[in-house]
Scaffold this motif. Structure first.
Motif, PDB file in Angstrom:
ATOM      1  N   GLN A  92      32.460  21.376  66.615  1.00 21.11           N
ATOM      2  CA  GLN A  92      31.628  20.712  67.620  1.00 21.11           C
ATOM      3  C   GLN A  92      30.240  20.409  67.066  1.00 21.11           C
ATOM      4  O   GLN A  92      29.220  20.587  67.729  1.00 21.11           O
ATOM      5  CB  GLN A  92      31.552  21.556  68.890  1.00 21.11           C
ATOM      6  N   GLY A  93      30.217  19.972  65.810  1.00 19.72           N
ATOM      7  CA  GLY A  93      28.988  19.504  65.186  1.00 19.72           C
ATOM      8  C   GLY A  93      28.110  20.558  64.552  1.00 19.72           C
ATOM      9  O   GLY A  93      27.094  20.225  63.940  1.00 19.72           O
ATOM     10  N   LYS A  94      28.488  21.837  64.659  1.00 17.59           N
ATOM     11  CA  LYS A  94      27.668  22.907  64.097  1.00 17.59           C
ATOM     12  C   LYS A  94      28.415  23.618  62.968  1.00 17.59           C
ATOM     13  O   LYS A  94      29.631  23.807  63.055  1.00 17.59           O
ATOM     14  CB  LYS A  94      27.295  23.917  65.181  1.00 17.59           C
ATOM     15  N   PRO A  95      27.697  24.032  61.909  1.00 13.44           N
ATOM     16  CA  PRO A  95      28.358  24.764  60.822  1.00 13.44           C
ATOM     17  C   PRO A  95      29.014  26.038  61.352  1.00 13.44           C
ATOM     18  O   PRO A  95      28.442  26.745  62.182  1.00 13.44           O
ATOM     19  CB  PRO A  95      27.209  25.101  59.864  1.00 13.44           C
ATOM     20  N   ILE A  96      30.208  26.325  60.876  1.00 12.07           N
ATOM     21  CA  ILE A  96      30.938  27.502  61.346  1.00 12.07           C
ATOM     22  C   ILE A  96      30.555  28.743  60.543  1.00 12.07           C
ATOM     23  O   ILE A  96      29.864  28.661  59.521  1.00 12.07           O
ATOM     24  CB  ILE A  96      32.462  27.296  61.249  1.00 12.07           C
ATOM     25  N   ASN A  97      31.023  29.889  61.013  1.00 16.32           N
ATOM     26  CA  ASN A  97      30.991  31.104  60.207  1.00 16.32           C
ATOM     27  C   ASN A  97      32.147  30.987  59.212  1.00 16.32           C
ATOM     28  O   ASN A  97      33.309  31.191  59.574  1.00 16.32           O
ATOM     29  CB  ASN A  97      31.180  32.342  61.085  1.00 16.32           C
ATOM     30  N   SER A  98      31.842  30.651  57.990  1.00 20.18           N
ATOM     31  CA  SER A  98      32.893  30.329  57.009  1.00 20.18           C
ATOM     32  C   SER A  98      33.378  31.590  56.299  1.00 20.18           C
ATOM     33  O   SER A  98      33.263  31.737  55.089  1.00 20.18           O
ATOM     34  CB  SER A  98      32.374  29.307  55.995  1.00 20.18           C
ATOM     35  N   TRP A  99      33.963  32.499  57.077  1.00 21.61           N
ATOM     36  CA  TRP A  99      34.423  33.766  56.536  1.00 21.61           C
ATOM     37  C   TRP A  99      35.593  33.580  55.575  1.00 21.61           C
ATOM     38  O   TRP A  99      36.436  32.700  55.748  1.00 21.61           O
ATOM     39  CB  TRP A  99      34.862  34.686  57.674  1.00 21.61           C
ATOM     40  N   PHE A 100      35.654  34.446  54.575  1.00 20.74           N
ATOM     41  CA  PHE A 100      36.785  34.481  53.658  1.00 20.74           C
ATOM     42  C   PHE A 100      36.935  35.895  53.126  1.00 20.74           C
ATOM     43  O   PHE A 100      36.060  36.748  53.313  1.00 20.74           O
ATOM     44  CB  PHE A 100      36.598  33.483  52.505  1.00 20.74           C
TER      45      PHE A 100
END
Length: 322
Positions: free
Chosen positions: A149-157
């Protein structure tokens, strides 16, 4: 292959482990949905930015181009001889993490910079391991981040999901509402090393008691250790000590050492004299992208967009700069 952690005490599924040891029930297995590549769109906001970085090894502050920094992160977080699309996935994850951190908290305010090479406070970084593979992966994903929704996510890995990924609440004790893009999915982690696919970890009762004491849970003896709650993927979310003391799963793992108690996807826990033996699978918190899963998918011809679209649901890959 590092993981970041957040703590809270979720209330999920109940499974009890008797002090003498018993096998744990498996969490519900989810059939993998068809892999849908994450859609991509242009959202260019300007030229490639510079980034200020605290160099943990020397204590100095440097300014460099964002993509040069991302290359060092990719080389620090993933083996540089892995498939290009796996490295490209890691590049997008690293860039997303960096942009999100800068937009939400200014990067690393305690250092007065936008990033840090100290993995304990930001991301791993190893410029010496940057090779042509890493450079290609970074260049082909230049400016790309993952948004919801247009916002950077929590890009967990994490390193390996052990066959199934975790929700944020069960894997990380995430304190906010469960992100809609995080769902538990089956993960193709069969290429992981044998000591990651299946492992045992032995701790003395004293080690466990000392770890609990450091976290404010002082006990005079360790008479029983039960898993009282599990999450959707089957990971332990709450341990019950001596029938009275509750400790969150992620907190318990951190206390014992995340490199030794590799995950909370446990098959068996048993007492053996003065020791407690944990048997489990996978390595890491299990949330988001599994690096070994990304490796397998890349070898099978999947693109970075395929991999990201599989592990993060409903997201978009946006290109923020040329």
């Amino acid at each position: 292959m590092k993981q970041r952690v957040h703590w809270v005490l979720p209330v999920l599924l109940g499974v009890v482990l008797i002090a003498g040891g018993c096998s744990l029930f498996k969490g519900p297995q989810q059939k993998p949905a068809p892999s849908q590549p994450a859609p991509q769109r242009q959202a260019v906001q300007g030229n490639e930015p510079d980034i200020s970085v605290y160099m943990h090894e020397t204590g100095e502050k440097k300014t460099m181009k964002m993509e040069d920094y991302i290359a060092g992160v990719v080389a620090g977080e993933m083996k540089n001889d892995w498939p290009i699309e796996a490295l490209a996935t890691q590049a997008i994850l690293a860039r997303t993490f960096t942009v999100q951190a800068i937009e939400t908290k200014g990067g690393v305010p305690s250092r007065g910079t936008q990033a840090s090479t100290d993995v304990k406070e930001f991301q791993a970084y190893n410029a010496k391991e940057v090779n042509d593979n890493v450079k290609k992966a970074v260049e082909m994903t230049r400016g790309m981040i993952i948004t919801y929704q247009g916002k950077p996510i929590n890009s967990w890995f994490h390193s390996s999901a052990g066959g199934i990924t975790a929700t944020a609440k069960e894997g990380l004790d995430y304190k906010e509402a469960e992100p809609p893009y995080i769902q538990s999915v089956q993960s193709p982690d069969d290429l992981a090393p044998a000591d990651i696919k299946n492992w045992t970890a032995t701790f003395s009762k004293k080690e466990i008691m000392d770890a609990l004491a450091k976290q404010g849970h002082k006990v005079n003896s360790l008479d029983s250790l039960e898993i009282s709650q599990k999450g959707p993927s089957g990971r332990a979310t709450v341990f019950l000590i001596n029938k009275t003391v509750q400790v969150s799963g992620p907190e318990f793992r951190i206390g014992l050492g995340v490199s030794k108690l590799k995950s909370l996807l446990l098959d068996k826990v048993e007492f053996n004299g003065d020791n407690v033996i944990f048997t489990g699978k996978g390595y890491g918190h299990g949330v988001g992208v599994s690096q070994w899963g990304a490796n397998k998918m890349a070898q099978e011809g999947k693109t970075a967009a395929d991999i990201i679209g599989y592990y993060f649901k409903g997201v978009t890959i946006e290109k923020r700069w040329q």
